[in-house]
Motif scaffolding. Structure first.
Motif, PDB file in Angstrom:
ATOM      1  N   MET A 193       0.837  -1.202  -0.098  1.00 10.88           N
ATOM      2  CA  MET A 193       0.006   0.018   0.043  1.00 10.88           C
ATOM      3  C   MET A 193       0.626   1.278  -0.009  1.00 10.88           C
ATOM      4  O   MET A 193       0.615   2.113  -0.841  1.00 10.88           O
ATOM      5  N   GLU A 194       1.840   1.382   0.858  1.00 10.07           N
ATOM      6  CA  GLU A 194       2.801   2.317   0.880  1.00 10.07           C
ATOM      7  C   GLU A 194       3.467   2.753  -0.605  1.00 10.07           C
ATOM      8  O   GLU A 194       3.485   3.812  -0.658  1.00 10.07           O
ATOM      9  N   MET A 195       3.888   1.727  -1.185  1.00  7.47           N
ATOM     10  CA  MET A 195       4.428   1.969  -2.345  1.00  7.47           C
ATOM     11  C   MET A 195       3.564   2.498  -3.364  1.00  7.47           C
ATOM     12  O   MET A 195       3.984   3.115  -4.316  1.00  7.47           O
ATOM     13  N   ILE A 196       2.048   2.007  -3.387  1.00  4.97           N
ATOM     14  CA  ILE A 196       1.220   2.436  -4.327  1.00  4.97           C
ATOM     15  C   ILE A 196       1.076   4.004  -4.032  1.00  4.97           C
ATOM     16  O   ILE A 196       0.929   4.794  -4.886  1.00  4.97           O
ATOM     17  N   GLU A 197       0.742   4.204  -2.775  1.00  4.99           N
ATOM     18  CA  GLU A 197       0.810   5.570  -2.429  1.00  4.99           C
ATOM     19  C   GLU A 197       1.832   6.596  -2.781  1.00  4.99           C
ATOM     20  O   GLU A 197       1.721   7.726  -3.284  1.00  4.99           O
ATOM     21  N   LYS A 198       3.174   6.195  -2.766  1.00  2.00           N
ATOM     22  CA  LYS A 198       4.127   6.782  -3.334  1.00  2.00           C
ATOM     23  C   LYS A 198       4.111   6.914  -4.626  1.00  2.00           C
ATOM     24  O   LYS A 198       4.379   8.265  -5.319  1.00  2.00           O
ATOM     25  N   LEU A 199       3.680   5.999  -5.467  1.00  2.00           N
ATOM     26  CA  LEU A 199       3.684   6.109  -6.880  1.00  2.00           C
ATOM     27  C   LEU A 199       2.425   7.060  -7.229  1.00  2.00           C
ATOM     28  O   LEU A 199       2.555   8.006  -8.151  1.00  2.00           O
ATOM     29  N   VAL A 200       1.360   7.201  -6.652  1.00  2.00           N
ATOM     30  CA  VAL A 200       0.189   8.044  -6.772  1.00  2.00           C
ATOM     31  C   VAL A 200       0.627   9.640  -6.555  1.00  2.00           C
ATOM     32  O   VAL A 200       0.442  10.419  -7.350  1.00  2.00           O
ATOM     33  N   SER A 201       1.604   9.647  -5.495  1.00  2.00           N
ATOM     34  CA  SER A 201       1.987  11.168  -5.225  1.00  2.00           C
ATOM     35  C   SER A 201       2.881  11.638  -6.359  1.00  2.00           C
ATOM     36  O   SER A 201       3.087  12.786  -6.231  1.00  2.00           O
ATOM     37  N   ARG A 202       3.388  10.772  -7.359  1.00  2.00           N
ATOM     38  CA  ARG A 202       4.179  11.217  -8.231  1.00  2.00           C
ATOM     39  C   ARG A 202       3.497  11.296  -9.594  1.00  2.00           C
ATOM     40  O   ARG A 202       4.223  11.634 -10.680  1.00  2.00           O
ATOM     41  N   THR A 203       2.201  10.974  -9.677  1.00  2.00           N
ATOM     42  CA  THR A 203       1.575  11.183 -10.908  1.00  2.00           C
ATOM     43  C   THR A 203       1.101  12.589 -10.946  1.00  2.00           C
ATOM     44  O   THR A 203       1.461  13.369 -10.317  1.00  2.00           O
ATOM     45  N   ASP A 204       0.675  13.090 -12.165  1.00  2.00           N
ATOM     46  CA  ASP A 204       0.181  14.249 -12.519  1.00  2.00           C
ATOM     47  C   ASP A 204      -0.933  14.815 -11.679  1.00  2.00           C
ATOM     48  O   ASP A 204      -1.559  13.984 -11.201  1.00  2.00           O
ATOM     49  N   ALA A 205      -1.163  16.275 -11.509  1.00  2.00           N
ATOM     50  CA  ALA A 205      -1.843  16.746 -10.309  1.00  2.00           C
ATOM     51  C   ALA A 205      -3.366  16.524 -10.916  1.00  2.00           C
ATOM     52  O   ALA A 205      -4.295  16.149  -9.824  1.00  2.00           O
ATOM     53  N   ALA A 206      -3.674  16.532 -12.209  1.00  2.00           N
ATOM     54  CA  ALA A 206      -5.115  16.212 -12.474  1.00  2.00           C
ATOM     55  C   ALA A 206      -5.506  14.906 -12.112  1.00  2.00           C
ATOM     56  O   ALA A 206      -6.752  14.727 -11.756  1.00  2.00           O
ATOM     57  N   TYR A 207      -4.629  13.740 -12.038  1.00  2.00           N
ATOM     58  CA  TYR A 207      -5.147  12.458 -11.972  1.00  2.00           C
ATOM     59  C   TYR A 207      -5.293  12.494 -10.371  1.00  2.00           C
ATOM     60  O   TYR A 207      -6.256  11.816  -9.892  1.00  2.00           O
ATOM     61  N   GLN A 208      -4.559  13.065  -9.711  1.00  2.00           N
ATOM     62  CA  GLN A 208      -4.479  12.778  -8.272  1.00  2.00           C
ATOM     63  C   GLN A 208      -5.860  13.609  -7.640  1.00  2.00           C
ATOM     64  O   GLN A 208      -6.624  13.145  -6.806  1.00  2.00           O
ATOM     65  N   ARG A 209      -6.199  14.828  -8.138  1.00  2.00           N
ATOM     66  CA  ARG A 209      -7.404  15.470  -7.917  1.00  2.00           C
ATOM     67  C   ARG A 209      -8.720  14.385  -8.477  1.00  2.00           C
ATOM     68  O   ARG A 209      -9.757  14.455  -7.505  1.00  2.00           O
ATOM     69  N   TRP A 210      -8.500  13.794  -9.506  1.00  2.00           N
ATOM     70  CA  TRP A 210      -9.764  13.014  -9.841  1.00  2.00           C
ATOM     71  C   TRP A 210      -9.986  11.702  -8.898  1.00  2.00           C
ATOM     72  O   TRP A 210     -10.922  11.644  -8.445  1.00  2.00           O
ATOM     73  N   LEU A 211      -8.716  11.149  -8.388  1.00  2.00           N
ATOM     74  CA  LEU A 211      -8.537  10.226  -7.560  1.00  2.00           C
ATOM     75  C   LEU A 211      -9.297  10.462  -6.265  1.00  2.00           C
ATOM     76  O   LEU A 211      -9.962   9.677  -5.634  1.00  2.00           O
ATOM     77  N   ALA A 212      -8.777  11.711  -5.864  1.00  2.00           N
ATOM     78  CA  ALA A 212      -9.632  12.058  -4.531  1.00  2.00           C
ATOM     79  C   ALA A 212     -11.015  12.380  -4.674  1.00  2.00           C
ATOM     80  O   ALA A 212     -11.713  12.415  -3.423  1.00  2.00           O
ATOM     81  N   SER A 213     -11.670  12.388  -5.908  1.00  2.00           N
ATOM     82  CA  SER A 213     -13.142  12.708  -6.034  1.00  2.00           C
ATOM     83  C   SER A 213     -14.070  11.581  -6.288  1.00  2.00           C
ATOM     84  O   SER A 213     -15.167  11.747  -6.141  1.00  2.00           O
ATOM     85  N   VAL A 214     -13.366  10.442  -6.087  1.00  2.00           N
ATOM     86  CA  VAL A 214     -14.173   9.079  -6.557  1.00  2.00           C
ATOM     87  C   VAL A 214     -14.023   8.305  -5.466  1.00  2.00           C
ATOM     88  O   VAL A 214     -13.148   8.380  -4.735  1.00  2.00           O
TER      89      VAL A 214
END
Length: 203
Positions: A1-22
């Motif tokens: 889980m930590e590794m996935i969160e680390k990868l998510v934190s390095r994706t682009d901002a638009a994806y991170q905003r979308w991910l937080a919204s669903v």
């Protein structure tokens, strides 16, 4: 889980905003884009970290996955889950935000000039081409024993892979020109070349 969160934190901002919204996976006409809770299981199941280091699998369409490179931006990629590697990636959209605005639409597929899957055979290999056959084994993901390779060469054509994804195989052959003359797929009227000799890339 930590590794996935680390990868998510390095994706682009638009994806991170979308991910937080669903809160659930999104189904867009059979294209599933994962919510945050689904990411660890999906990426672990398909061993994405092993085959595509630095990428995150963000969705799926049948046996094809969708990926982001975790470097702060860039395109959305697609690849067959049976043949993962950077050479197998194709661009679906220039950025996640573009893909999101399109409703997760996919680019139109080319008119197929061969089936999606078929049994693949090896033929016309040089009889002393054991080293070359080893490269074919790796390309096809086959598990032939090294001690059996000379026997295979003597028994050509031989079945090399059942129900192989032909378009993914053709893409891999873009980077393996030495194997193009020897891979064929079964049709109702005999064997056809996976990489036709009159393909523009062959000239």
């Amino acid at each position: 889980m930590e590794m996935i969160e680390k990868l998510v934190s390095r994706t682009d901002a638009a994806y991170q905003r979308w991910l937080a919204s669903v809160t659930d996976d999104v189904d867009a006409d059979g294209v599933y884009v994962y919510c945050r809770e689904s990411l660890p299981e999906r990426n672990t199941t398909y061993e994405i970290g092993e085959w595509l280091t630095g990428y995150l699998m963000i969705g799926q369409d049948g046996d094809r996955g969708f990926f982001l490179r975790c470097d702060g931006g860039g395109p959305v990629f697609r690849a067959d889950l049976g043949g993962l590697g950077e050479v197998d990636l194709e661009v679906v959209a220039p950025a996640f935000e573009v893909w999101l605005r399109s409703g997760f639409a996919l680019p139109s597929e080319p008119e197929p000039d061969m089936p999606l899957t078929a049994d693949v055979y090896i033929d016309r290999f040089p009889v002393d081409g054991v080293a070359l056959l080893m490269r074919a084994r790796k390309l096809l993901g086959a598990y032939w024993r090294v001690g059996d390779l000379r026997g295979y060469l003597a028994a050509q054509p031989f079945l090399a892979a059942r129900s192989a994804p032909l378009y993914a195989l053709r893409r891999r052959l873009e980077h393996a020109p030495e194997l193009r003359p020897y891979l064929f797929y079964a049709t109702g009227h005999g064997l056809e070349a996976v990489w036709p000799a009159d393909s523009p890339e062959s000239r």
